[in-house]
Design a protein around this motif. Structure first.
Motif, PDB file in Angstrom:
ATOM      1  N   TYR A  77       0.831  -1.201   0.000  1.00  0.00           N
ATOM      2  CA  TYR A  77       0.000   0.000   0.000  1.00  0.00           C
ATOM      3  C   TYR A  77       0.873   1.262   0.000  1.00  0.00           C
ATOM      4  O   TYR A  77       0.692   2.151  -0.828  1.00  0.00           O
ATOM      5  CB  TYR A  77      -0.916  -0.005   1.225  1.00  0.00           C
ATOM      6  CG  TYR A  77      -1.827   1.179   1.290  1.00  0.00           C
ATOM      7  CD1 TYR A  77      -3.082   1.128   0.702  1.00  0.00           C
ATOM      8  CD2 TYR A  77      -1.433   2.355   1.905  1.00  0.00           C
ATOM      9  CE1 TYR A  77      -3.926   2.222   0.734  1.00  0.00           C
ATOM     10  CE2 TYR A  77      -2.266   3.451   1.934  1.00  0.00           C
ATOM     11  CZ  TYR A  77      -3.505   3.378   1.355  1.00  0.00           C
ATOM     12  OH  TYR A  77      -4.320   4.469   1.378  1.00  0.00           O
ATOM     13  N   ASN A 161      -5.689   5.689  -3.483  1.00  0.00           N
ATOM     14  CA  ASN A 161      -5.433   6.759  -2.515  1.00  0.00           C
ATOM     15  C   ASN A 161      -4.471   7.790  -3.098  1.00  0.00           C
ATOM     16  O   ASN A 161      -4.662   8.996  -2.923  1.00  0.00           O
ATOM     17  CB  ASN A 161      -4.890   6.174  -1.225  1.00  0.00           C
ATOM     18  CG  ASN A 161      -4.772   7.185  -0.098  1.00  0.00           C
ATOM     19  OD1 ASN A 161      -4.021   6.973   0.832  1.00  0.00           O
ATOM     20  ND2 ASN A 161      -5.511   8.273  -0.143  1.00  0.00           N
ATOM     21  N   ASP A 170      -3.680  13.585   3.210  1.00  0.00           N
ATOM     22  CA  ASP A 170      -4.653  12.658   2.637  1.00  0.00           C
ATOM     23  C   ASP A 170      -4.029  11.293   2.369  1.00  0.00           C
ATOM     24  O   ASP A 170      -4.727  10.295   2.308  1.00  0.00           O
ATOM     25  CB  ASP A 170      -5.209  13.213   1.315  1.00  0.00           C
ATOM     26  CG  ASP A 170      -6.101  14.413   1.520  1.00  0.00           C
ATOM     27  OD1 ASP A 170      -6.520  14.662   2.670  1.00  0.00           O
ATOM     28  OD2 ASP A 170      -6.380  15.121   0.520  1.00  0.00           O
ATOM     29  N   TRP A 173      -3.849   9.157   6.109  1.00  0.00           N
ATOM     30  CA  TRP A 173      -4.960   8.830   7.005  1.00  0.00           C
ATOM     31  C   TRP A 173      -5.434   7.387   6.852  1.00  0.00           C
ATOM     32  O   TRP A 173      -5.881   6.774   7.808  1.00  0.00           O
ATOM     33  CB  TRP A 173      -6.100   9.827   6.891  1.00  0.00           C
ATOM     34  CG  TRP A 173      -6.937   9.722   5.642  1.00  0.00           C
ATOM     35  CD1 TRP A 173      -6.777  10.421   4.488  1.00  0.00           C
ATOM     36  CD2 TRP A 173      -8.060   8.860   5.439  1.00  0.00           C
ATOM     37  NE1 TRP A 173      -7.719  10.041   3.579  1.00  0.00           N
ATOM     38  CE2 TRP A 173      -8.530   9.083   4.136  1.00  0.00           C
ATOM     39  CE3 TRP A 173      -8.705   7.924   6.224  1.00  0.00           C
ATOM     40  CZ2 TRP A 173      -9.606   8.408   3.598  1.00  0.00           C
ATOM     41  CZ3 TRP A 173      -9.792   7.244   5.691  1.00  0.00           C
ATOM     42  CH2 TRP A 173     -10.231   7.492   4.392  1.00  0.00           C
ATOM     43  N   VAL A 174      -5.341   6.793   5.663  1.00  0.00           N
ATOM     44  CA  VAL A 174      -5.783   5.404   5.485  1.00  0.00           C
ATOM     45  C   VAL A 174      -4.902   4.439   6.280  1.00  0.00           C
ATOM     46  O   VAL A 174      -5.429   3.613   7.034  1.00  0.00           O
ATOM     47  CB  VAL A 174      -5.863   5.025   3.990  1.00  0.00           C
ATOM     48  CG1 VAL A 174      -6.131   3.537   3.824  1.00  0.00           C
ATOM     49  CG2 VAL A 174      -6.944   5.827   3.295  1.00  0.00           C
ATOM     50  N   VAL A 178      -7.245   3.231   9.169  1.00  0.00           N
ATOM     51  CA  VAL A 178      -7.918   2.045   8.631  1.00  0.00           C
ATOM     52  C   VAL A 178      -7.026   0.806   8.775  1.00  0.00           C
ATOM     53  O   VAL A 178      -7.413  -0.168   9.422  1.00  0.00           O
ATOM     54  CB  VAL A 178      -8.330   2.249   7.153  1.00  0.00           C
ATOM     55  CG1 VAL A 178      -8.957   0.988   6.589  1.00  0.00           C
ATOM     56  CG2 VAL A 178      -9.280   3.427   7.014  1.00  0.00           C
TER      57      VAL A 178
END
Length: 194
Positions: A77, A161, A170, A173-174, A178
């Motif tokens: 990711y 993302n 931005d 934050w994932v 999450v």
């Protein structure tokens, strides 16, 4: 665009991503391995010696697969989101978009780069895990399929993302809100049946 040109374009994007990973290896390879090694030491050896068997296996053996997947997911990711967001911010993605390459090929190359980092970190974590316990997957073929599929899924999510992020906040934050809670609450450190 013919097949040989598409293969060359895909190879070029993947090569750029892999060279980026290798070029900044102290930032891309060492910290994740050290972080997971600390999990092995703290949770596996120090805390794990006081925990009884879980489903007939020692605690360190119980957490090793989850920590391997943790490393693969986070790094697949993170690589894709940071690479594509940087390409957007420095306007180098426009060079790829105006080329005769189809958009799906650009996506595929970026995702393959994220997968390369995630799988490489996964291999390094597997090697490190042998210092703490002897592991052997019961179903090697399915293990490999799950690791590759997970790496691909989270590399694609990282690409999305990176595509939608407007700033560096931005982008972060994932993983913070999450992925990290899912890892801690998803049964890596305790059976979800508890």
């Amino acid at each position: 665009m013919n097949i040989s040109l598409m293969i060359t374009a895909l190879y070029t994007i993947m090569r750029k991503e892999i060279i980026r990973i290798i070029r900044i290896w102290p930032q891309t390879l060492i910290p994740p391995v050290i972080s997971i090694t600390l999990y092995f030491v703290v949770f596996g050896k120090i805390i794990g010696k006081d925990i009884e068997l879980i489903d007939g296996v020692s605690y360190i053996r119980y957490i090793i697969p989850g920590l391997i997947m943790n490393a693969v997911i986070i790094n697949s990711y993170s690589n894709t989101v940071s690479s594509f967001f940087s390409a957007r911010m420095y306007h180098s993605v426009e060079e790829m978009i105006v080329s005769p390459m189809p958009n799906w090929l650009i996506i595929m190359g970026c995702v393959a780069g994220g997968m390369a980092r995630g799988l490489l970190i996964g291999i390094l974590v597997i090697v490190m895990s042998y210092f703490f316990d002897d592991i052997a997957p019961a179903h090697l073929f399915f293990t490999i399929i799950v690791i590759i599929s997970s790496s691909m899924l989270f590399a694609i999510l990282g690409f999305l993302n990176g595509l939608l992020a407007r700033n560096y906040d931005d982008m972060t934050w994932v993983p913070t809100f999450v992925l990290t809670p899912l890892i801690y609450l998803g049964g890596v450190f305790y059976p979800i049946g508890i």
